[in-house]
Design an enzyme around this catalytic site. Sequence first.
Site, PDB file in Angstrom:
ATOM      1  N   ARG A  82       0.894  -1.290   0.042  1.00 37.01           N
ATOM      2  CA  ARG A  82      -0.081  -0.103   0.169  1.00 37.01           C
ATOM      3  C   ARG A  82       1.081   1.145   0.046  1.00 37.01           C
ATOM      4  NH1 ARG A  82      -4.986   1.148   0.105  1.00 37.01           N
ATOM      5  NH2 ARG A  82      -5.762   3.173   1.401  1.00 37.01           N
ATOM      6  N   GLY A 119      -5.646 -10.730  -9.550  1.00 36.42           N
ATOM      7  CA  GLY A 119      -4.958  -9.810  -8.329  1.00 36.42           C
ATOM      8  C   GLY A 119      -5.457 -10.063  -7.061  1.00 36.42           C
ATOM      9  N   ILE A 141     -13.892 -10.233 -17.596  1.00 38.72           N
ATOM     10  CA  ILE A 141     -14.482 -10.294 -18.940  1.00 38.72           C
ATOM     11  C   ILE A 141     -13.325 -10.938 -19.977  1.00 38.72           C
ATOM     12  CG2 ILE A 141     -15.625  -8.300 -18.696  1.00 38.72           C
ATOM     13  CD1 ILE A 141     -13.598  -7.048 -20.579  1.00 38.72           C
ATOM     14  N   ASP A 142     -12.021 -11.133 -19.436  1.00 38.70           N
ATOM     15  CA  ASP A 142     -10.892 -11.876 -20.127  1.00 38.70           C
ATOM     16  C   ASP A 142     -11.085 -13.100 -20.554  1.00 38.70           C
ATOM     17  OD1 ASP A 142     -10.183  -9.105 -20.415  1.00 38.70           O
ATOM     18  OD2 ASP A 142      -8.757  -9.344 -18.843  1.00 38.70           O
ATOM     19  N   GLU A 237      -6.030  -6.448 -27.888  1.00 39.45           N
ATOM     20  CA  GLU A 237      -5.087  -5.273 -27.392  1.00 39.45           C
ATOM     21  C   GLU A 237      -3.819  -5.749 -26.831  1.00 39.45           C
ATOM     22  OE1 GLU A 237      -7.021  -3.743 -23.855  1.00 39.45           O
ATOM     23  OE2 GLU A 237      -6.824  -5.478 -22.736  1.00 39.45           O
TER      24      GLU A 237
END
Length: 360
Positions: A82, A119, A141-142, A237
């Site tokens: 963090r 992640g 979504i991937d 992409e």
Amino acid sequence: MSKRIGILTGGGDAPGLNAVIRAVVLTARSRYGWDVIGVREGFDGFLTGLPTITLDEENVSELLARGGTILGAANRGSPFARKVTLSDGSVEVVDVSHEALEHMAEIGLDALIVAGGDGTMSIAQKLVQMGARIVGVPKTIDNDLSGTDLTFGFDTAIRTATEALDKLRTTAESHHRVMVLEVMGRHAGWIALQTGVAGGADAILLPEIPFDISVVCDKIKALKAAGRRFSLIVVAEGAMPSGGEQSYYIATQAGREGKLGGMGDRVGHWLADCVEAEVRVTVLGHVQRGGQPTPRDRWLATRFGSAAVHLVAQERWGTMAALQGNRVVAVPMEEALVMNVVDANGEMVRMARDMGVVFG
Ligand code: F6P
């Protein structure tokens, strides 16, 4: 025994997250009589003291068809790294994972369900190793997570992208143009492959198959020679030319992964140089993440959300709901950390090649 369980949505959003929240709440309350607490903005919610939301039948009643996530999502803010601003103004990256666990205890959570991608699962898995009681729901979504045949959000994304390709087809046909459509997917070509096949693309460029632009040029010329005066090219992409690199519009910096984008534009320029036709480029972007989930995504999200509650009841900490075949099963969260990519020599790519699609 009565329990108080938390739910958070981490990483980027995906259509179907709200359906997961609804399924968790309805299953927890109806089947087990537990209370459900919504933690806002992913793991950030534990660290910034954002007020939690008590979730019940009433406040989840309109969620099934709603895109996004009512809890908010954050794809920054790992408690293990963090960014903290020190008194002298300098910024340091520190491990505040113990604080996250303390906040979980302060809120009085017996267990936590996290819906997220690689992640989020990586953070959750480390917290489980520290003793936290967490189960997962895989989301992206991937569709690039291992351990599950499918993630919710993917079906909605390919529907949106395919609709876009269908629309590009009609205008391409009218103007005799080459239309390039750049789609999302990070380092996996699932969205590009399935959109390309569903929308009848002539070339599909994937991260898994570095391309030679001259192969795409030759395809366009061959189509023209055969009387087809327009072409449709789908570019992931994360695609890259052979011997070249992926295109990022935000570079990787200070441990934060960069943002892929721009390959569609490059492909458009290269094609404009080698074919005698006008070339236009469309970048679909976050439209693919928005809007109502398809019925199929609502169905999968609901199955995952409900299954996650049963995993809590069985105290299967560190596991996540996953689809294998047509069954929802529990797999270790770490399986989601292995990227699931398109097999360049697999049946799906071969089928498309057999029908004349080129992959560059
Ligand atoms: O992982 C989902 C995804 O939409 C990818 O396809 C894309 O590369 C990325 O997230 C975009 O992230 P952001 O919302 O941070 O721009």
